[in-house]
Design an enzyme around this catalytic site. Sequence first.
Site, PDB file in Angstrom:
ATOM      1  N   TYR A 105       0.590  -1.031  -0.075  1.00  0.00           N
ATOM      2  CA  TYR A 105      -0.213  -0.104   0.047  1.00  0.00           C
ATOM      3  C   TYR A 105       0.947   1.341  -0.106  1.00  0.00           C
ATOM      4  O   TYR A 105       0.376   2.497  -0.419  1.00  0.00           O
ATOM      5  CB  TYR A 105      -1.024   0.153   1.182  1.00  0.00           C
ATOM      6  N   LYS A 158       1.114  -6.257   6.015  1.00  0.00           N
ATOM      7  CA  LYS A 158       1.335  -7.556   5.417  1.00  0.00           C
ATOM      8  C   LYS A 158       2.685  -7.605   4.816  1.00  0.00           C
ATOM      9  O   LYS A 158       3.181  -6.854   4.154  1.00  0.00           O
ATOM     10  CB  LYS A 158       0.134  -7.644   4.172  1.00  0.00           C
TER      11      LYS A 158
END
Length: 179
Positions: A40, A70
Amino acid sequence: MPMLGFGTAAIPLPPNDELIPVFIAAIEAGYRHFDTATLYGSEEALGLALAQAQRQGLIKNRRDIFVTTKLWCSDAHPDLVLPALKKSLQRLGLEYVDLYLIHYPVRLRQGVAGNISKGDVLPFDIKGTWKAMEDCSKLGLTKSIGVSNFGARKLSELLQNVTITPAVNQVHIFPVMYE
């Protein structure tokens, strides 16, 4: 883990000076779980917002916030998991995350983040990668570990070789996905 989480993905990703106030407003609105990822690109802005929120007294300490991040697919290899988590922690300005997930059950060559072609996919050592995730947990760098976007077959394969059971399988679904 709080029931409601604030997702930090955006395309295109706004600059930090625009993201930080959004994250601060989310904290003011009562959000205590933030979901981010290496992919992201929002880890740094989130970390800066959390530090600012603590300075402003919006949160008392680190334990007041639940942070999920993540492992990106290009780091889904036993030798790359720990360094990847340490980089995420550095960007977040945190000593640990509450939940660390394998983003997808696939390994990609370094530098691949979008427009994936068949040549970008590498052999995925699911057993070794999960062992490295377990090591991160044992080191106290993450309180819990889990997976994201795993189907039944990959999850079954993983569960045959675990010491620590995945805490969660976060599945990517949103309203416009099925229109």
